[in-house]
Design an enzyme around this catalytic site. Structure first.
Site, short mmCIF file in Angstrom:
data_model
loop_
_atom_site.label_atom_id
_atom_site.label_comp_id
_atom_site.label_asym_id
_atom_site.label_seq_id
_atom_site.Cartn_x
_atom_site.Cartn_y
_atom_site.Cartn_z
N ASP A 141 -21.66 -8.39 -24.73
CA ASP A 141 -20.28 -8.82 -24.55
C ASP A 141 -20.12 -10.10 -25.38
OD1 ASP A 141 -17.67 -9.14 -23.29
OD2 ASP A 141 -18.60 -10.75 -22.14
N ASP A 189 -17.10 -12.97 -25.13
CA ASP A 189 -16.67 -14.17 -24.43
C ASP A 189 -17.37 -14.30 -23.08
OD1 ASP A 189 -15.18 -16.51 -24.27
OD2 ASP A 189 -13.68 -15.55 -23.02
N THR A 221 -16.69 -5.82 -26.93
CA THR A 221 -15.77 -6.76 -26.29
C THR A 221 -14.50 -6.08 -25.83
OG1 THR A 221 -14.46 -8.77 -26.64
CG2 THR A 221 -14.86 -7.39 -28.56
N SER A 222 -13.87 -6.63 -24.81
CA SER A 222 -12.58 -6.14 -24.33
C SER A 222 -11.42 -6.69 -25.14
CB SER A 222 -12.40 -6.48 -22.85
OG SER A 222 -13.34 -5.79 -22.06
N LYS A 282 -13.62 -1.43 -20.14
CA LYS A 282 -14.47 -1.82 -19.02
C LYS A 282 -13.61 -2.00 -17.78
CE LYS A 282 -17.17 -4.60 -22.30
NZ LYS A 282 -17.58 -5.98 -22.67
N ASP A 305 -21.43 -11.12 -18.67
CA ASP A 305 -21.19 -12.16 -17.66
C ASP A 305 -20.15 -11.73 -16.64
OD1 ASP A 305 -18.39 -13.97 -18.55
OD2 ASP A 305 -19.14 -12.36 -19.81
#
Length: 214
Positions: free
Chosen positions: A11, A13, A104-105, A135, A160
């Site tokens: 991931d 951020d 990443t989202s 996600k 995270d």
């Protein structure tokens, strides 16, 4: 945890970098502009695609335009709004380029801007623009594994956010959780560490050997 993996999936951020102050600043402004400040306070924000968050707050016909607006705000806020988290560059420097990816989202424009600001250049970047289900659905991680030619069961995901960890588990992947944004009690993972400074990795025949632990 000490294992040999085909690929490592990160991931961005909260895992490689921190831009949470920027995220909160931009989304707060966005919520004010769209008159949903009260509703926004009750929505899960971290680790989810922007379109999903907006879909919880606005009618379907307004999502596309509202997504463009939050993308605009966040990209404008990138300079000075991103910082590397401990251990990131040291860990990535030891990895073969074809053995890791960022998943990443964020949308592609925002993800590329944040990574460039931090000096991170992945060989493969999977963003919200590449998938149909974000996600906690496993699609983003399964897509990354497929593009790397890796068996999902031999991938390790670094996350995270609970939504990201749920996605990784649903993909059948091993998980390393970081307590950079979420308390240890809320993280369901194979191993939990403070940040990537607690992880080491080296290339071996057939993949990457990693050691993760306090």
């Amino acid at each position: 945890m000490k294992i040999t993996a085909d690929a490592l999936l990160f991931d961005n951020d909260g895992t490689l970098v921190s831009s949470m102050e920027s995220v909160v600043r931009c989304w707060t402004r966005w919520a004010e502009e769209y008159g949903v400040t009260e509703e926004f306070a009750r929505v899960e924000l971290h680790g989810r695609p922007a379109a999903d968050i907006i879909g919880d707050l606005l009618p379907a016909e307004r999502v596309a335009e509202a997504r463009r607006r939050i993308d605009e705000l966040e990209v404008e806020d990138v300079p000075g709004g991103v910082r590397l988290l401990p251990g990131t560059l040291d860990l990535l420097a030891g990895l073969p380029r074809e053995r890791w990816a960022v998943v990443t989202s964020a949308g592609r424009a925002l993800a590329e801007a944040r990574l460039a600001e931090a000096g991170i250049r992945p060989g493969l970047l999977i963003t919200a623009d590449d998938i149909t289900r974000g996600k906690p659905d496993p699609e983003p991680f399964l897509l990354a594994a497929g593009k790397l030619g890796a068996d999902p069961a031999r991938c390790v995901v670094f996350e995270d956010a609970p939504a990201g960890l749920a996605a990784a588990r649903a993909a059948g992947m091993r998980t390393v959780a970081l307590t950079t944004t979420t308390s240890r009690e809320e993280l369901d993972a194979d191993v939990v560490v403070a940040d990537l400074s607690a992880v080491s990795a080296r290339a071996v025949d057939g993949g990457v050997e990693i050691v993760a632990g306090e």
